[in-house]
Design an enzyme around this catalytic site. Structure first.
Site, short mmCIF file in Angstrom:
data_model
loop_
_atom_site.label_atom_id
_atom_site.label_comp_id
_atom_site.label_asym_id
_atom_site.label_seq_id
_atom_site.Cartn_x
_atom_site.Cartn_y
_atom_site.Cartn_z
N ALA A 1 0.82 -1.21 0.00
CA ALA A 1 0.00 0.00 0.00
C ALA A 1 0.86 1.26 0.00
O ALA A 1 0.63 2.18 -0.78
CB ALA A 1 -0.94 -0.01 1.21
N GLU A 31 9.66 3.64 6.68
CA GLU A 31 9.47 2.20 6.88
C GLU A 31 10.14 1.80 8.19
O GLU A 31 11.32 2.08 8.42
CB GLU A 31 10.05 1.42 5.71
CG GLU A 31 10.24 -0.07 5.94
CD GLU A 31 8.96 -0.79 6.39
OE1 GLU A 31 9.08 -1.72 7.22
OE2 GLU A 31 7.85 -0.43 5.92
N ARG A 91 5.20 -12.17 -2.85
CA ARG A 91 5.05 -10.82 -2.32
C ARG A 91 6.36 -10.03 -2.43
O ARG A 91 6.35 -8.83 -2.74
CB ARG A 91 4.60 -10.87 -0.86
CG ARG A 91 4.36 -9.49 -0.24
CD ARG A 91 4.07 -9.59 1.25
NE ARG A 91 3.76 -8.30 1.83
CZ ARG A 91 4.67 -7.40 2.19
NH1 ARG A 91 5.96 -7.67 2.03
NH2 ARG A 91 4.30 -6.24 2.71
N TYR A 110 -0.46 -22.41 -6.08
CA TYR A 110 -0.25 -21.80 -7.40
C TYR A 110 1.24 -21.52 -7.61
O TYR A 110 2.01 -21.38 -6.65
CB TYR A 110 -1.06 -20.51 -7.55
CG TYR A 110 -0.93 -19.51 -6.43
CD1 TYR A 110 0.12 -18.59 -6.39
CD2 TYR A 110 -1.89 -19.45 -5.42
CE1 TYR A 110 0.22 -17.66 -5.38
CE2 TYR A 110 -1.80 -18.52 -4.41
CZ TYR A 110 -0.75 -17.61 -4.39
OH TYR A 110 -0.65 -16.70 -3.38
N ASP A 149 -4.47 -2.48 4.43
CA ASP A 149 -4.86 -3.23 5.63
C ASP A 149 -5.12 -2.34 6.84
O ASP A 149 -5.89 -2.70 7.72
CB ASP A 149 -3.79 -4.26 5.98
CG ASP A 149 -3.84 -5.49 5.09
OD1 ASP A 149 -4.77 -5.59 4.26
OD2 ASP A 149 -2.96 -6.36 5.21
#
Length: 407
Positions: free
Chosen positions: A18, A37, A111, A227, A305
């Site tokens: 995000a 961060e 990710r 997957y 989130d």
């Protein structure tokens, strides 16, 4: 490219999907962005992600998709199977069919590969400054904007701006500080994750899981989704079972006895897949009520989130974060002289879509974990609708360009 007025210096707390997407979206529109961060660096954490066309079309527009494609896989279908008999119940065609129908690719990725692509794009933009090892501890609101207190190795620095984006995840610090927002809540479910390398002695996995499809194994007590990721070199496995909230960390090396017990009713090949997959990481599934406050008129917006953490049953967590970021940046650019109005439009516009996605996830969970007569009806419906009719059920989600309706 326009120059953003000083009062609209954009501050971003959190460098996940995000936060990085938001930094890129705002910088592309000429705004100066400072991203903080908490972690000392961008570590390779997390697991696989499914990126549906509603997300990939935005990543393409932001100049991220081309960086991501070499590490991604374009699966040809989503296949639903019964976990006890392994019989196919239904499928949704993807691949070229997805691009023709929805105008963008459906991808499966790790990710970390998505974060790397976003980071590479962000680092090339002179309007973005990224500071790692920087934890936002507090925020003050005053006539000239917002001032953050940022902890860097025990020393407190200040950062000022006109807009603060809280993208610090499900356990958001800023949700409580700035908005007195909804607390997260534990769902009673655990996501168990692991990654298998193809061709590494796990031939049983190669036989059970198609190399170019997303496979979901359905059972009343659990479901397993598998997957390909890493350009097809690896397989992402995630199993969802009931359980206790044992940790709030991706790195929770946990006893997988709960998982093995939960899948004991699966077909032997599937049970062996779980048994022999090696080390599993557990992740307690927490959600944030999307009906809570997302914005503050002084210039604060929750995204991703932090605003609306959801269960993974619709595979839309990352996509909703990407949508939030691009929609918000577009609205602010059109209403930069009235930030309270821009934030009101963002919250009003985004909430109904997020709630509808949550409803779709709840429906998927109900169907995937059905038993008895309900499961028989589910199987009948899936068989009749398998193919393009199941795909059509997703047109509202995958086919919508969310920027077209932005206020």
């Amino acid at each position: 490219m326009k120059t953003s007025p000083p009062s609209l210096q954009v501050l971003v707390a959190g460098g996940g999907i995000a936060g990085l997407t938001a930094a890129i979206a705002f910088a592309k529109r000429g705004y100066s962005v400072r991203l903080f961060e908490r972690a000392p660096g961008f570590a390779e954490i997390g697991a696989g992600l499914q990126l549906s066309p509603n997300a990939t079309r935005l990543l393409r527009r932001l100049g991220v998709l081309d960086r991501l494609l070499p590490a991604a896989v374009r699966p040809q279908a989503v296949v639903l199977r019964d976990a006890r008999g392994l019989v196919e119940l239904g499928r949704v065609p993807l691949g070229q069919a997805a691009e023709r129908r929805w105008g963008a690719p459906y991808l499966t990725v790790h990710r970390a590969d998505l974060q790397s692509a976003l980071l590479a794009r962000a680092e090339q933009d002179p309007n973005i400054t990224i500071t790692t090892g920087a934890a936002v501890r507090d925020a003050a609101f005053h006539a000239h904007g917002i001032t953050l207190s940022v902890d860097r190795n025990g020393a407190i620095d200040e950062a000022s701006g006109g807009l603060l984006l809280a993208s610090d995840g499900v356990w958001s610090t800023l949700r409580g500080i700035a908005l007195d927002g909804m607390d997260d809540s534990f769902t009673g479910l655990i996501a168990w994750r692991t990654t298998l390398r193809r061709g590494s002695g796990t031939g049983f996995a190669d036989r059970l899981i198609g190399a170019n499809v997303v496979t979901a194994f359905l059972h009343p007590q659990f479901h397993i989704v598998a997957y390909p990721i890493r350009a097809g070199a690896a397989v992402n496995l995630v199993a969802v079972t009931k359980g206790d909230a044992q940790s709030l960390s991706w790195a929770a090396g946990t006893d997988s006895t709960v998982l093995r017990n939960a899948v004991s009713g699966a077909a032997k090949p599937l049970f062996e897949l779980v048994e022999n997959a090696g080390s599993w990481t557990s992740w307690p599934l927490h959600v944030v009520d999307a009906k809570g406050p997302w914005t503050r008129p002084e210039g604060v917006a929750l995204i991703g989130d932090a605003a609306h953490a959801m269960t993974p049953f619709a595979a839309q967590g990352a996509a909703m974060a990407i949508e939030d970021a691009e929609v918000l940046a577009g609205i602010v650019a059109r209403h930069e002289d009235d930030i309270p109005l821009a934030l009101q439009i963002y919250e009003t516009e985004r909430r109904p879509r997020v709630l509808r996605v949550e409803q779709r996830g709840a429906l998927n969970r109900f169907a995937w974990n059905a038993s008895g007569p309900v499961a028989l009806v589910r199987n009948f419906v899936l068989k009749r609708r398998s193919g393009t009719r199941l795909a059509a059920d997703l047109d509202w989600l995958y086919g919508q360009d969310v920027t077209q309706s932005s206020g």
